[in-house]
Design an enzyme around this catalytic site. Structure first.
Site, PDB file in Angstrom:
ATOM      1  N   GLY A  59     -10.220  -6.952  -0.504  1.00  0.00           N
ATOM      2  CA  GLY A  59     -11.617  -6.599  -0.272  1.00  0.00           C
ATOM      3  C   GLY A  59     -11.691  -5.138   0.140  1.00  0.00           C
ATOM      4  O   GLY A  59     -10.694  -4.545   0.545  1.00  0.00           O
ATOM      5  N   GLY A 108      -8.268 -10.328  -1.050  1.00  0.00           N
ATOM      6  CA  GLY A 108      -9.426 -10.687  -1.859  1.00  0.00           C
ATOM      7  C   GLY A 108      -9.127 -10.803  -3.349  1.00  0.00           C
ATOM      8  O   GLY A 108      -9.852 -11.501  -4.075  1.00  0.00           O
ATOM      9  N   GLU A 131      -2.963  -9.445   5.717  1.00  0.00           N
ATOM     10  CA  GLU A 131      -4.027  -9.210   6.707  1.00  0.00           C
ATOM     11  C   GLU A 131      -3.534  -8.935   8.129  1.00  0.00           C
ATOM     12  O   GLU A 131      -4.210  -8.242   8.891  1.00  0.00           O
ATOM     13  CB  GLU A 131      -5.008 -10.389   6.736  1.00  0.00           C
ATOM     14  CG  GLU A 131      -5.909 -10.495   5.522  1.00  0.00           C
ATOM     15  CD  GLU A 131      -5.188 -10.987   4.287  1.00  0.00           C
ATOM     16  OE1 GLU A 131      -4.115 -11.605   4.418  1.00  0.00           O
ATOM     17  OE2 GLU A 131      -5.688 -10.727   3.178  1.00  0.00           O
ATOM     18  N   ASP A 139      -7.576 -15.094   4.657  1.00  0.00           N
ATOM     19  CA  ASP A 139      -8.931 -15.556   4.294  1.00  0.00           C
ATOM     20  C   ASP A 139      -9.046 -15.794   2.789  1.00  0.00           C
ATOM     21  O   ASP A 139      -8.063 -16.148   2.145  1.00  0.00           O
ATOM     22  CB  ASP A 139      -9.994 -14.580   4.839  1.00  0.00           C
ATOM     23  CG  ASP A 139     -10.009 -13.258   4.092  1.00  0.00           C
ATOM     24  OD1 ASP A 139      -8.978 -12.890   3.492  1.00  0.00           O
ATOM     25  OD2 ASP A 139     -11.061 -12.581   4.111  1.00  0.00           O
TER      26      ASP A 139
HETATM   27  C1  QUE Z   1      -4.490  -5.776   4.189  1.00  0.00           C
HETATM   28  C2  QUE Z   1      -5.613  -5.846   3.392  1.00  0.00           C
HETATM   29  C3  QUE Z   1      -5.851  -4.869   2.421  1.00  0.00           C
HETATM   30  C4  QUE Z   1      -4.902  -3.868   2.236  1.00  0.00           C
HETATM   31  C5  QUE Z   1      -3.758  -3.815   3.032  1.00  0.00           C
HETATM   32  C6  QUE Z   1      -3.575  -4.754   4.007  1.00  0.00           C
HETATM   33  C7  QUE Z   1      -7.036  -4.845   1.605  1.00  0.00           C
HETATM   34  C8  QUE Z   1      -7.176  -3.769   0.675  1.00  0.00           C
HETATM   35  C9  QUE Z   1      -6.169  -2.802   0.551  1.00  0.00           C
HETATM   36  C10 QUE Z   1      -6.201  -1.623  -0.295  1.00  0.00           C
HETATM   37  C11 QUE Z   1      -5.032  -1.135  -0.863  1.00  0.00           C
HETATM   38  C12 QUE Z   1      -5.035  -0.003  -1.654  1.00  0.00           C
HETATM   39  C13 QUE Z   1      -6.207   0.675  -1.860  1.00  0.00           C
HETATM   40  C14 QUE Z   1      -7.373   0.207  -1.271  1.00  0.00           C
HETATM   41  C15 QUE Z   1      -7.375  -0.937  -0.498  1.00  0.00           C
HETATM   42  O1  QUE Z   1      -5.057  -2.894   1.311  1.00  0.00           O
HETATM   43  O2  QUE Z   1      -7.898  -5.745   1.724  1.00  0.00           O
HETATM   44  O3  QUE Z   1      -8.518   0.880  -1.457  1.00  0.00           O
HETATM   45  O4  QUE Z   1      -6.245   1.807  -2.639  1.00  0.00           O
HETATM   46  O5  QUE Z   1      -8.292  -3.693  -0.073  1.00  0.00           O
HETATM   47  O6  QUE Z   1      -2.468  -4.707   4.810  1.00  0.00           O
HETATM   48  O7  QUE Z   1      -6.524  -6.834   3.586  1.00  0.00           O
END
Ligand code: QUE
Length: 338
Positions: A59, A108, A131, A139
């Site tokens: 997400g 997500g 998470e 979740d």
């Molecule tokens: C836990 C998470 C997420 C995460 C890392 C976590 C998550 C998420 C991202 C993420 C990774 C790379 C990206 C970005 C988001 O990492 O939900 O924009 O470029 O979206 O440890 O829940």
């Protein structure tokens, strides 16, 4: 989103954020599924990524953090409510729903793939629920689904589910088939041909032609006895005690390493969530528990701090409070779970 012959095709296309799901993407997918549900011209749904880097990182928790810092907690609650409603809608979708996972899938991203009827992974795929590192709980229905999957192993394992949630262990394609997260494996070079065959021949005929056995064996399968011996408890205190007296120090060291950056509050809350979702009647009830617990945990400082450390500053130096699981009271978490 498009319709190709009789296939509704959802294409995740926000490559700069590894396709992390924002409110607009959730709304587009939700509306498309609602349209196609009763449209006889659409017989099956396919969700894919346009990004060579992977399927979906989760997400858009950076945006959620910004909203919380701006004082809009209830706006964030609404985002997660619509995301979890989508997860539930995919689980109950009346038509085949296939995801092609050709790279990373986390958080997500599993919510929009793992609840579907067909979870197709390539040799480049890997999956995790990370998470704990951002001070959040397992979740998108995975605290429920993980406990019910049987896979090629042929047996569900609540202990394995809790292990996956608490450690953020990265599952390989072989691990995913063994545990039940994935239903099929296809070589990465064949994905374009597979998509064309899904459209022209249907999902099952396409998979009969293109599915193969992954080259590697499941490492997770080799860990299951250690996992069953330690993670099958209803509280973090119970799991921690089992780890402390466990006879395989190599396994315990691996677990402690995987959990080194975990939020103590998130860990305690997540074990309570898995315990509650062991016995819920259906996915919707499991998602309700995640929703209520999520609202509590997002109002504690670890979520803002964890997202900062992992995704905003990328310093991985989160100062979680309390800093020790012994100082986390599980009671406020238990109070919202049913
Ligand atoms: C836990 C998470 C997420 C995460 C890392 C976590 C998550 C998420 C991202 C993420 C990774 C790379 C990206 C970005 C988001 O990492 O939900 O924009 O470029 O979206 O440890 O829940």
């Amino acid at each position: 989103m498009s319709v190709r012959q009789a296939t509704g095709v959802l294409e995740l296309n926000r490559p700069r954020a590894l396709n992390s799901l924002n409110p607009e993407m959730i709304d587009i997918i939700t509306d498309a599924l609602a349209d196609w549900r009763d449209d006889d011209r659409v017989t099956q749904v396919l969700i894919v990524s346009n990004s060579p880097k992977g399927f979906c990182a989760g997400g858009d928790v950076r945006h959620a953090r910004d909203q919380i810092l701006a004082g809009d907690e209830t706006g964030v609650d609404e985002f997660f409510r619509t995301e979890y409603a989508l997860n539930n809608g995919i689980a109950g979708y009346p038509k085949p729903y296939a995801a092609i996972i050709d790279g990373v899938v986390m958080g997500g991203g599993l919510g929009v793939s793992a609840h579907g009827s067909h979870r197709i992974v390539t040799d480049k795929a890997f999956a995790a629920m990370p998470e704990m590192a951002i001070g959040y709980v397992t979740d998108v229905g995975m605290s429920c689904l993980f406990q019910r999957m049987t896979g090629t192993r042929g047996q569900a394992s609540p202990a394995l589910a809790t292990f996956l949630g608490l450690t953020g262990y990265r599952l390989t394609p072989a691990d995913m088939l063994w545990s039940g997260l994935a239903t099929h494996h296809v070589n990465s070079e064949l994905v374009t041909a597979l998509i064309d065959a899904v459209v022209t021949d249907g999902i099952d005929a396409a998979l009969a032609e293109y599915a193969s056995v992954p080259a590697d064996k499941s490492a997770l399968a080799g860990m299951i006895d250690d996992i069953e011996a330690t993670f099958g408890h209803d509280t973090w205190a119970g799991i921690d005690a089992a780890l402390q007296s466990h006879g395989n120090p190599g396994f315990v060291e691996q677990v402690r390493g995987l959990m080194a950056a975990a939020s103590p509050s998130a860990v305690v809350a997540t074990v309570e969530l898995f315990a509650a979702n062991r016995t819920v009647a259906d996915l919707r009830a499991g998602l309700d528990n995640e929703e209520k617990l999520g609202e509590v945990i997002r109002r504690q400082p670890d979520f803002v701090e964890g997202v900062r450390a992992v995704l905003v500053d990328k310093t991985r130096d989160a100062a979680f409070r309390p800093a020790d699981t012994a100082d986390v009271d599980p009671e406020p978490y238990r109070a919202v779970l049913s």
